[in-house]
Design a protein around this motif. Structure first.
Motif, PDB file in Angstrom:
ATOM      1  N   LEU B  45       0.840  -1.213   0.000  1.00  0.00           N
ATOM      2  CA  LEU B  45       0.000   0.000   0.000  1.00  0.00           C
ATOM      3  C   LEU B  45       0.865   1.250   0.000  1.00  0.00           C
ATOM      4  O   LEU B  45       0.630   2.188  -0.763  1.00  0.00           O
ATOM      5  CB  LEU B  45      -0.868   0.055   1.259  1.00  0.00           C
ATOM      6  CG  LEU B  45      -2.171  -0.704   1.342  1.00  0.00           C
ATOM      7  CD1 LEU B  45      -2.926  -0.287   2.608  1.00  0.00           C
ATOM      8  CD2 LEU B  45      -3.021  -0.423   0.121  1.00  0.00           C
ATOM      9  N   TRP B  48       2.683   1.658  -3.288  1.00  0.00           N
ATOM     10  CA  TRP B  48       1.751   2.164  -4.306  1.00  0.00           C
ATOM     11  C   TRP B  48       1.547   3.668  -4.126  1.00  0.00           C
ATOM     12  O   TRP B  48       1.567   4.435  -5.099  1.00  0.00           O
ATOM     13  CB  TRP B  48       0.408   1.428  -4.206  1.00  0.00           C
ATOM     14  CG  TRP B  48      -0.622   2.039  -5.098  1.00  0.00           C
ATOM     15  CD1 TRP B  48      -0.832   1.767  -6.416  1.00  0.00           C
ATOM     16  CD2 TRP B  48      -1.540   3.091  -4.755  1.00  0.00           C
ATOM     17  NE1 TRP B  48      -1.842   2.570  -6.903  1.00  0.00           N
ATOM     18  CE2 TRP B  48      -2.285   3.391  -5.909  1.00  0.00           C
ATOM     19  CE3 TRP B  48      -1.811   3.797  -3.582  1.00  0.00           C
ATOM     20  CZ2 TRP B  48      -3.283   4.371  -5.930  1.00  0.00           C
ATOM     21  CZ3 TRP B  48      -2.795   4.775  -3.590  1.00  0.00           C
ATOM     22  CH2 TRP B  48      -3.525   5.047  -4.756  1.00  0.00           C
ATOM     23  N   ALA B  49       1.359   4.081  -2.854  1.00  0.00           N
ATOM     24  CA  ALA B  49       1.119   5.506  -2.589  1.00  0.00           C
ATOM     25  C   ALA B  49       2.324   6.359  -2.975  1.00  0.00           C
ATOM     26  O   ALA B  49       2.181   7.540  -3.288  1.00  0.00           O
ATOM     27  CB  ALA B  49       0.768   5.709  -1.106  1.00  0.00           C
ATOM     28  N   GLU B  69      -6.508  -9.255  -0.979  1.00  0.00           N
ATOM     29  CA  GLU B  69      -5.368  -8.386  -1.266  1.00  0.00           C
ATOM     30  C   GLU B  69      -5.200  -8.194  -2.767  1.00  0.00           C
ATOM     31  O   GLU B  69      -4.903  -7.088  -3.231  1.00  0.00           O
ATOM     32  CB  GLU B  69      -4.071  -8.992  -0.709  1.00  0.00           C
ATOM     33  CG  GLU B  69      -3.978  -8.994   0.795  1.00  0.00           C
ATOM     34  CD  GLU B  69      -4.582 -10.228   1.433  1.00  0.00           C
ATOM     35  OE1 GLU B  69      -5.419 -10.885   0.770  1.00  0.00           O
ATOM     36  OE2 GLU B  69      -4.234 -10.534   2.577  1.00  0.00           O
ATOM     37  N   LYS B  71      -7.499  -8.412  -5.146  1.00  0.00           N
ATOM     38  CA  LYS B  71      -8.565  -7.542  -5.646  1.00  0.00           C
ATOM     39  C   LYS B  71      -8.259  -6.083  -5.311  1.00  0.00           C
ATOM     40  O   LYS B  71      -8.387  -5.185  -6.156  1.00  0.00           O
ATOM     41  CB  LYS B  71      -9.913  -7.956  -5.028  1.00  0.00           C
ATOM     42  CG  LYS B  71     -11.062  -7.039  -5.414  1.00  0.00           C
ATOM     43  CD  LYS B  71     -12.379  -7.448  -4.769  1.00  0.00           C
ATOM     44  CE  LYS B  71     -13.453  -6.400  -5.065  1.00  0.00           C
ATOM     45  NZ  LYS B  71     -14.770  -6.762  -4.511  1.00  0.00           N
ATOM     46  N   ALA B  72      -7.840  -5.854  -4.059  1.00  0.00           N
ATOM     47  CA  ALA B  72      -7.608  -4.483  -3.613  1.00  0.00           C
ATOM     48  C   ALA B  72      -6.418  -3.865  -4.348  1.00  0.00           C
ATOM     49  O   ALA B  72      -6.483  -2.723  -4.828  1.00  0.00           O
ATOM     50  CB  ALA B  72      -7.372  -4.463  -2.104  1.00  0.00           C
ATOM     51  N   ALA B  75      -7.266  -3.111  -7.914  1.00  0.00           N
ATOM     52  CA  ALA B  75      -8.153  -1.947  -8.000  1.00  0.00           C
ATOM     53  C   ALA B  75      -7.364  -0.658  -7.801  1.00  0.00           C
ATOM     54  O   ALA B  75      -7.593   0.340  -8.489  1.00  0.00           O
ATOM     55  CB  ALA B  75      -9.280  -2.062  -6.958  1.00  0.00           C
ATOM     56  N   LEU B  76      -6.417  -0.688  -6.846  1.00  0.00           N
ATOM     57  CA  LEU B  76      -5.569   0.484  -6.615  1.00  0.00           C
ATOM     58  C   LEU B  76      -4.775   0.830  -7.853  1.00  0.00           C
ATOM     59  O   LEU B  76      -4.702   1.991  -8.271  1.00  0.00           O
ATOM     60  CB  LEU B  76      -4.593   0.212  -5.475  1.00  0.00           C
ATOM     61  CG  LEU B  76      -5.044   0.548  -4.075  1.00  0.00           C
ATOM     62  CD1 LEU B  76      -3.928   0.264  -3.104  1.00  0.00           C
ATOM     63  CD2 LEU B  76      -5.476   2.017  -3.988  1.00  0.00           C
ATOM     64  N   THR B  79      -6.628   2.652 -10.509  1.00  0.00           N
ATOM     65  CA  THR B  79      -7.008   4.056 -10.308  1.00  0.00           C
ATOM     66  C   THR B  79      -6.048   5.008 -11.016  1.00  0.00           C
ATOM     67  O   THR B  79      -6.400   6.144 -11.307  1.00  0.00           O
ATOM     68  CB  THR B  79      -7.027   4.453  -8.809  1.00  0.00           C
ATOM     69  OG1 THR B  79      -5.677   4.395  -8.297  1.00  0.00           O
ATOM     70  CG2 THR B  79      -7.933   3.550  -7.991  1.00  0.00           C
ATOM     71  N   GLN B  81      -3.735   6.530  -9.714  1.00  0.00           N
ATOM     72  CA  GLN B  81      -3.334   7.609  -8.801  1.00  0.00           C
ATOM     73  C   GLN B  81      -2.024   7.338  -8.088  1.00  0.00           C
ATOM     74  O   GLN B  81      -1.512   8.209  -7.373  1.00  0.00           O
ATOM     75  CB  GLN B  81      -4.424   7.827  -7.742  1.00  0.00           C
ATOM     76  CG  GLN B  81      -5.746   8.302  -8.298  1.00  0.00           C
ATOM     77  CD  GLN B  81      -6.821   8.332  -7.215  1.00  0.00           C
ATOM     78  OE1 GLN B  81      -6.541   8.614  -6.061  1.00  0.00           O
ATOM     79  NE2 GLN B  81      -8.045   8.030  -7.603  1.00  0.00           N
ATOM     80  N   GLY B  82      -1.514   6.130  -8.216  1.00  0.00           N
ATOM     81  CA  GLY B  82      -0.270   5.799  -7.526  1.00  0.00           C
ATOM     82  C   GLY B  82       0.609   4.979  -8.449  1.00  0.00           C
ATOM     83  O   GLY B  82       0.662   5.225  -9.650  1.00  0.00           O
TER      84      GLY B  82
END
Lengths: 202, 202
Positions: B45, B48-49, B69, B71-72, B75-76, B79, B81-82
């Protein structure tokens, strides 16, 4: 170990396996090692993937602290493909700066207010997973009453999982918990002079 | 503890603080407790950020294992965004079923092939964070050569962080690691007859 793991013993509590399986859990991540909060946010990933409403209550304030997790969980919630994530910053009263505790005005009041919000949300069954990040510190410092926390958690209605992270979790909290993991530091780069770095520490 | 924590001692290695700070880390999460992989995915996480390319290499096969995990993180990544997340399933050779190890045909070959992919990606600097989930098992079983893994990790170019999870991490791997956390089981619901449940175990 396996998701479908066999229980080691079957308790004589009159419940069916499904009733036991569906019990809400109180989970504690404690110890001096890394990974306590990181693993709690990993659970938030799973909760989101299950479509749960997830509530994060962050009991510490820092410019860098948890910004990666917050950005990621907010982005996940925005996809609409899983559950919701609501991020509460309850720790305006204190933060870590250069490993020293820095207190704002009335930190105890801010912490108590944070806990009152959690108690309201538990009563209202607002979330299915609560991440109470670094809650052990205000508990240890007496800013939040441990007995009240234990009573509220024990009486929480419905099927609400709660994860509490932080060092030095009080013994009574461990007694009340269903699942406790202690993260132990075996080796850490700061021991050999390395400073924290982005992507790893925040 | 704090992201801006002061190192406990300054090493005499001729590097500046920034050079030390920017060192790529080899991180190991081991022990019999929960949270080893969950914390590794929590690091994903953060990566990714930070906008990093993240590679996940999953060394176990299971219908339920890590689906939340995966799936999440997918999905991230979607986006935009990261960073990016690439999910590799390397463990077609084995899985846990009811806590028993279940082997497919040629599990050692599948594991070795998985490791060869990682070695290629490290050489090509494909990712900035590698989650090598449950890698300790094929290492322990001799399906992947520990000395080769250590040599490849030691020689990896650039600034690539690697997180390895699993029980019984070999001593030589712990020696080579920069950061080791042991997750210790203090209390687990399966001890009192509770089975795993969705959102918590997967």
């Amino acid at each position: 170990m396996a998701p479908q793991g066999q229980p080691e013993q079957v308790p004589d509590d009159g419940l069916t396996t499904r009733q036991r399986r569906d019990r809400p859990l109180l989970i504690v991540h404690t110890g001096t090692g890394k990974g306590k909060s990181t693993a709690a946010f990993g659970l938030a990933l799973r909760g989101w993937a299950q479509g749960w409403p997830v509530g994060v209550f962050q009991f510490v304030k820092s410019a860098k602290w948890r910004i990666g997790e917050e950005k990621a969980l907010r982005a996940l919630a925005d996809t609409g493909q899983g559950g919701t994530v609501t991020w509460h910053k309850m720790g305006s009263g204190w933060s870590w700066v250069q490993r020293r505790l820095e207190l704002a005005e009335d930190p105890a009041g801010a912490a108590a207010e944070g806990w009152a919000q959690i108690a309201r949300d538990l009563a209202a069954q607002t979330y299915q997973l609560y991440v109470l990040d670094e809650l052990t510190y205000p508990l240890r410092w007496g800013w939040i009453d441990l007995d009240e926390v234990l009573a509220v958690l024990a009486a929480r209605p419905g099927h609400q999982h709660v994860v509490i992270t932080g060092r030095d979790a009080p013994a009574a909290l461990l007694d009340a918990a269903d699942l406790v993991t202690e993260m132990t530091k075996v080796k850490h780069p700061m021991d050999v002079g390395q400073k924290g770095q982005r992507g790893i520490e925040w």
